[in-house]
Design a protein around this motif. Structure first.
Motif, PDB file in Angstrom:
ATOM      1  N   SER A  37       0.815  -1.222   0.000  1.00  0.00           N
ATOM      2  CA  SER A  37       0.000   0.000   0.000  1.00  0.00           C
ATOM      3  C   SER A  37       0.846   1.268   0.000  1.00  0.00           C
ATOM      4  N   GLU A  40       1.067   2.797  -3.433  1.00  0.00           N
ATOM      5  CA  GLU A  40      -0.149   3.510  -3.841  1.00  0.00           C
ATOM      6  C   GLU A  40      -0.278   4.850  -3.126  1.00  0.00           C
ATOM      7  N   LYS A  41       0.161   4.907  -1.882  1.00  0.00           N
ATOM      8  CA  LYS A  41       0.048   6.146  -1.116  1.00  0.00           C
ATOM      9  C   LYS A  41       0.916   7.257  -1.689  1.00  0.00           C
ATOM     10  N   ASN A  42       1.976   6.888  -2.377  1.00  0.00           N
ATOM     11  CA  ASN A  42       2.909   7.883  -2.896  1.00  0.00           C
ATOM     12  C   ASN A  42       2.664   8.241  -4.356  1.00  0.00           C
ATOM     13  N   ASN A  46      -4.011   9.955  -6.196  1.00  0.00           N
ATOM     14  CA  ASN A  46      -4.778   8.811  -5.693  1.00  0.00           C
ATOM     15  C   ASN A  46      -5.655   9.263  -4.530  1.00  0.00           C
ATOM     16  N   GLU A  48      -8.810   8.167  -1.499  1.00  0.00           N
ATOM     17  CA  GLU A  48      -9.489   7.137  -0.716  1.00  0.00           C
ATOM     18  C   GLU A  48     -10.830   7.702  -0.247  1.00  0.00           C
ATOM     19  N   SER A 160      -4.721   9.729  -0.881  1.00  0.00           N
ATOM     20  CA  SER A 160      -4.233   8.439  -0.392  1.00  0.00           C
ATOM     21  C   SER A 160      -3.041   8.612   0.538  1.00  0.00           C
ATOM     22  N   SER A 161      -2.197   9.594   0.236  1.00  0.00           N
ATOM     23  CA  SER A 161      -1.000   9.812   1.055  1.00  0.00           C
ATOM     24  C   SER A 161      -1.334  10.260   2.470  1.00  0.00           C
ATOM     25  N   LEU A 163      -4.141   9.171   4.169  1.00  0.00           N
ATOM     26  CA  LEU A 163      -5.140   8.257   4.742  1.00  0.00           C
ATOM     27  C   LEU A 163      -4.851   7.966   6.204  1.00  0.00           C
ATOM     28  N   ASP A 164      -3.611   7.656   6.538  1.00  0.00           N
ATOM     29  CA  ASP A 164      -3.258   7.319   7.924  1.00  0.00           C
ATOM     30  C   ASP A 164      -3.553   8.485   8.860  1.00  0.00           C
ATOM     31  N   VAL A 184      -5.383   2.460  -2.323  1.00  0.00           N
ATOM     32  CA  VAL A 184      -4.651   1.856  -1.203  1.00  0.00           C
ATOM     33  C   VAL A 184      -5.398   0.642  -0.667  1.00  0.00           C
TER      34      VAL A 184
END
Length: 239
Positions: A37, A40-42, A46, A48, A160-161, A163-164, A184
């Motif tokens: 993942s 995809e985050k980078n 992208n 989410e 996406s980058s 998301l956390d 992701v």
């Protein structure tokens, strides 16, 4: 080497490989979805999509303002509200199916279930707070009571980058997304679906241990045979 000793060596090799796989390699193997993942985050652009089921006690306006101030925010939309009442009989269900649309002209589509749940779609950026207030005022006027609980459904779109960051921000408020869609999440699900179970991975490590042991036992005969094979190929090419 006697056959009994060979069997013992292979058994020990399988146990050592299995134990090493279970205690040392398995934790690393479990992290593969997260490693996948990260790619995809980078990737720029992208996104989410997080689907949130919020208690009506949550200050949705404040939540929106806080999330929108976080880097990576794309959009936040309240989509519907669910109001649980009591288990309806056929007459009560028919009554609510007729009356709900007349309570507030801003209500979009709505469904009334026999279990007593009324779900109302929100349109034209109508807020959940206003929708619940309209229904609550009508309910108090007709039934003389107050609503004890309702649920707000919302959709949050983020980079996406980030998301956390947003998941941690929501978790600090006791909110966990009921469902996540995006590159992701797709990467994590695909990786998980292709991975072996922990038991299968442990057995595989044990089998690899047996292979290494076999190579160690027969290395003295394998190496000369390999050299003779290479010599044969070289001679054949010269011809």
């Amino acid at each position: 080497m006697p056959k009994k000793e060979i069997v013992l060596v292979l058994l020990v090799a399988f146990l050592v490989g299995s134990i090493g796989g279970a205690f040392f390699l398995d934790p690393i193997y479990d992290e593969l979805p997260n490693f996948a993942s990260m790619i995809e985050k980078n990737i720029p652009n992208n996104e989410e999509t997080l689907y949130l089921d919020l208690s009506s006690s949550v200050n949705v306006k404040e939540l929106r303002e806080n999330l929108s101030a976080t880097e990576g925010f794309k959009s936040f939309e309240e989509t519907s509200v669910t109001i649980p009442l009591w288990s309806f009989n056929e007459q009560e269900q028919a009554y609510f199916e007729d009356i709900v649309g007349n309570i507030d002209s801003n209500y979009g589509n709505y469904t009334v279930n026999s279990t007593g749940e009324i779900e109302i779609s929100l349109i034209n950026n109508y807020s959940s707070a206003d929708a619940l207030k309209s229904f609550s005022d009508w309910y108090q006027l007709v039934y003389g009571g107050t609503l004890s609980y309702a649920q707000v459904h919302a959709v949050l779109v983020v980079d996406s980058s980030a998301l956390d960051t947003f998941e941690q921000s929501l978790l600090s408020r006791g909110i966990v997304a009921s469902h996540i869609e995006g590159s992701v999440q797709n990467s994590i699900e695909k990786t998980n679906s292709s991975m072996l179970s922990n038991t299968q991975f442990t057995v595989l490590c044990g089998c690899l241990g047996v292979v290494v042991a076999v190579l160690g036992i027969y290395i003295d005969s394998v190496v000369p045979a390999y050299r003779r094979f290479r010599k044969f190929l070289n001679e054949k090419r010269k011809r």
